[in-house]
Design an enzyme around this catalytic site. Sequence first.
Site, PDB file in Angstrom:
ATOM      1  N   GLY A   1      26.667  35.150 -31.410  1.00  0.00           N
ATOM      2  CA  GLY A   1      27.814  34.315 -31.091  1.00  0.00           C
ATOM      3  C   GLY A   1      27.450  33.231 -30.108  1.00  0.00           C
ATOM      4  O   GLY A   1      26.302  32.839 -30.010  1.00  0.00           O
ATOM      5  N   SER A   2      28.427  32.746 -29.367  1.00  0.00           N
ATOM      6  CA  SER A   2      28.209  31.676 -28.405  1.00  0.00           C
ATOM      7  C   SER A   2      29.221  31.805 -27.279  1.00  0.00           C
ATOM      8  O   SER A   2      30.269  32.436 -27.436  1.00  0.00           O
ATOM      9  CB  SER A   2      28.370  30.307 -29.080  1.00  0.00           C
ATOM     10  OG  SER A   2      27.452  30.144 -30.139  1.00  0.00           O
ATOM     11  N   ASN A   3      28.893  31.184 -26.147  1.00  0.00           N
ATOM     12  CA  ASN A   3      29.805  31.143 -25.006  1.00  0.00           C
ATOM     13  C   ASN A   3      30.051  29.698 -24.596  1.00  0.00           C
ATOM     14  O   ASN A   3      29.107  28.896 -24.544  1.00  0.00           O
ATOM     15  CB  ASN A   3      29.206  31.871 -23.801  1.00  0.00           C
ATOM     16  CG  ASN A   3      28.839  33.309 -24.098  1.00  0.00           C
ATOM     17  OD1 ASN A   3      29.626  34.055 -24.656  1.00  0.00           O
ATOM     18  ND2 ASN A   3      27.634  33.699 -23.721  1.00  0.00           N
TER      19      ASN A   3
END
Length: 787
Positions: free
Chosen positions: A226-228
């Site tokens: 995923g990503s932040n």
Amino acid sequence: MHSEGQLPRVAIRRPAARALLGLAVCGGLTAPVAAQRAAGIEVRFTEGGVAHVRAGTLRGAGEGYGWAFARDNLCLMVDNAITLAGDRSRTFGADSGYVDGFLGSRVGNVDNDVMYRYLLAPPAVAAVRAAASADVRALVSGYVRGFNRHVRDAALPGEECRRAPWFRPITEDDVWRRITQMPLIETSIIVMREIAAARPPGTTAVPRDGNAAAAALRPSSAAIGGSNAWAAGSGVLGRGNGGFSFSNPHFPWYGTERLHALHLTVPGRLDVFGSTLYGIPLPLIGFTPAVGWSLTHTTDKRSTLYELTLDPTDPTRYRVGDVTEPMRRVDIVVPAGRDSVTRTIWETRYGPVMTMRGLEWTRERAYAFADPERGNVRMADQFLSFARVGSVQAMLASLRSRLGSPWSNVTAADRQGNVLYSNVSVAGFITDAQLERCRVTSPARMFENLADLTVLNGADPSCAWTRDPRAPQAGIIPGALRPAFVRQDVAFNSNDSHWYATLDVAGVLEGFPKVIGPERTIRGERTRVAATYARAFAPASGTALTPASWEAMFFSSRNLLAELVLDDLLADCRTTHTVRLADGSDASLTDACRALGAWDRHDRLDSRGSMLFAEFARNLERIPMTGFAPAARYWRVPFDPADPVGTPAGFVVTDETRRALSRAAARITTAGVALDAPLGDVQSVTRAGQRLPMSGASFTYHEISPGALTPGKGITDVRLGDSYIHAVTLGNHPPRGRFIVTYSQSTNTASPHFGDMTAAFAAQRWLPVLFTAADIAAAQVGPTIRW
């Protein structure tokens, strides 16, 4: 791809590399000095091999960047140009293939060529080019000119591909194909082999590469990733202090779907520092003096799998309402040496037929893949607009009017102290009423939990995407119906839905179409950490939010899941010392319990037991489509929408979870690794023979998703995770902060920039942002290049 079959060996950048860079830059420059200066392009390099390009025109900026990018990634990008042109079979052989870093598996050359000749056919590419602004076209034209300038230059060390028969300059068509392809990488590209393999029942099956089994939508292939993105405004930094932007997308560490740092300046028109995917000549993520932004993958069920009811006398006809209509044959001819291979794509009104285990094409049923990104011709101008807006309000207005962000949330801050969260992206418009009425009841519905799609009844014409005149593309959800807010405190996203994107529970976003994402549901590990970090920097905390304090917080490598479950897990294993396995044998939990009991519940280099817990967590059933959230049955305290950070809580230990711990311990010990080894001793990457220890874990905010366990050594490679990172403040000053490209700028194993930023990242250090001309000149590495 073709040029990256093995883990590269490169020189790690040390102080002497400053001289190496200067020699490399000078060595490849062949154009006459007078011609160089006349064009008005200037390139300066700083630590890590970041090119700061200054030019009088956008075409010049594209040219400077194209030249600098080619010096880092020449061989990989010429190879990729051949891939996207559908020429791999002719160039490398029909029986060969490559490992796609984004798909995480092997793609045969014929499958590749069939699909890219289909998806990136000249009319599709021409439509994207025609829709692009003059500014995007100028960047593309300049980028190709600059890339090919390096092609004509003397070879740099490691550019052996220049001697290969397949090496060639790139063309504008190559770049436009890449721009056309980029929105598809999360949709049609994921199932391209399954589309290429579709054949009516009773016909000869297409030969498949044994290593390219149709696994794109299967549970076993679902990556934990995923990503932040995180932003703070004046409500956190104080009135008059502007905003703060943090970017932390998670991308593969190999292949072309990686991010490359750049800084483009055209006085009066553009001044942006950030990153872009390989082969895209404009920033996708970054910051300007006015705004800073990042992207995260959304929860949209953006594509649709239509279940077709077939004519019993002809499996290439399907029912729509009271009539049947024929599929359309699209024959794709793939040159392969002296011969050619012809494959047929079977088109329906919804999209091409695909087939895989669980979605077989029988005499009764078939499945068509409808992809809204195939009509997204607005992507390039959407991202270029971010680099030119003066506020997050203007950014949101651009998103709603263009609606060209393909599959991303946008989280941003501006110098006025405002923050933005937006999921204004492209998805097929399935209303809640359609979703209720049109969902299939067949086993195919299970695929909704494994991918960004819905599975609907294709025999009912009313189940087609809803058309709304407010949308710039037929059949997608208009921007007015998509979630977004502008505030002055915080905004964050870590791949959970729009519902909870700021600390204030009263500010949740609700009432949007269900296909956009779930509301009032459990949030993932990284979302809960993002909110926890927001509390840590709240005004009442007394802790100042700066790029340096955020960097320290990031490398603290907090493991919130461990904080939530470990006390219960340890209390159980200290009294229940064994567990009965599926084969009837008993396994001891004593050693695993001892290792976890001594763990500090972080994923730092000196943390002992971190690897064991990460492996345990991967053995738990997860809620589909979140970054990482164990299933609801594991929790004693259920989820409460009024407390999305504190709930669920209280881990329920059962024989299922005990077996998960036993399997984790067995996998690690079988690999000859100590359960309580410091993480830095058993998680690393290697560059130029130098081992670089890596902190972080596969599901946490500081995300490192490992490759296979190497016997006696542990994790010796990283598949995906933290990639381009920035942490910057904006206000009445130029952008200030820190950044890194975790896997470094170059794929050339002989380049000083193959592993230099990776070494800095391993040492828990980001690099300083250099934005002004004075700061760049003061930190410059090597000479200034002008033409």
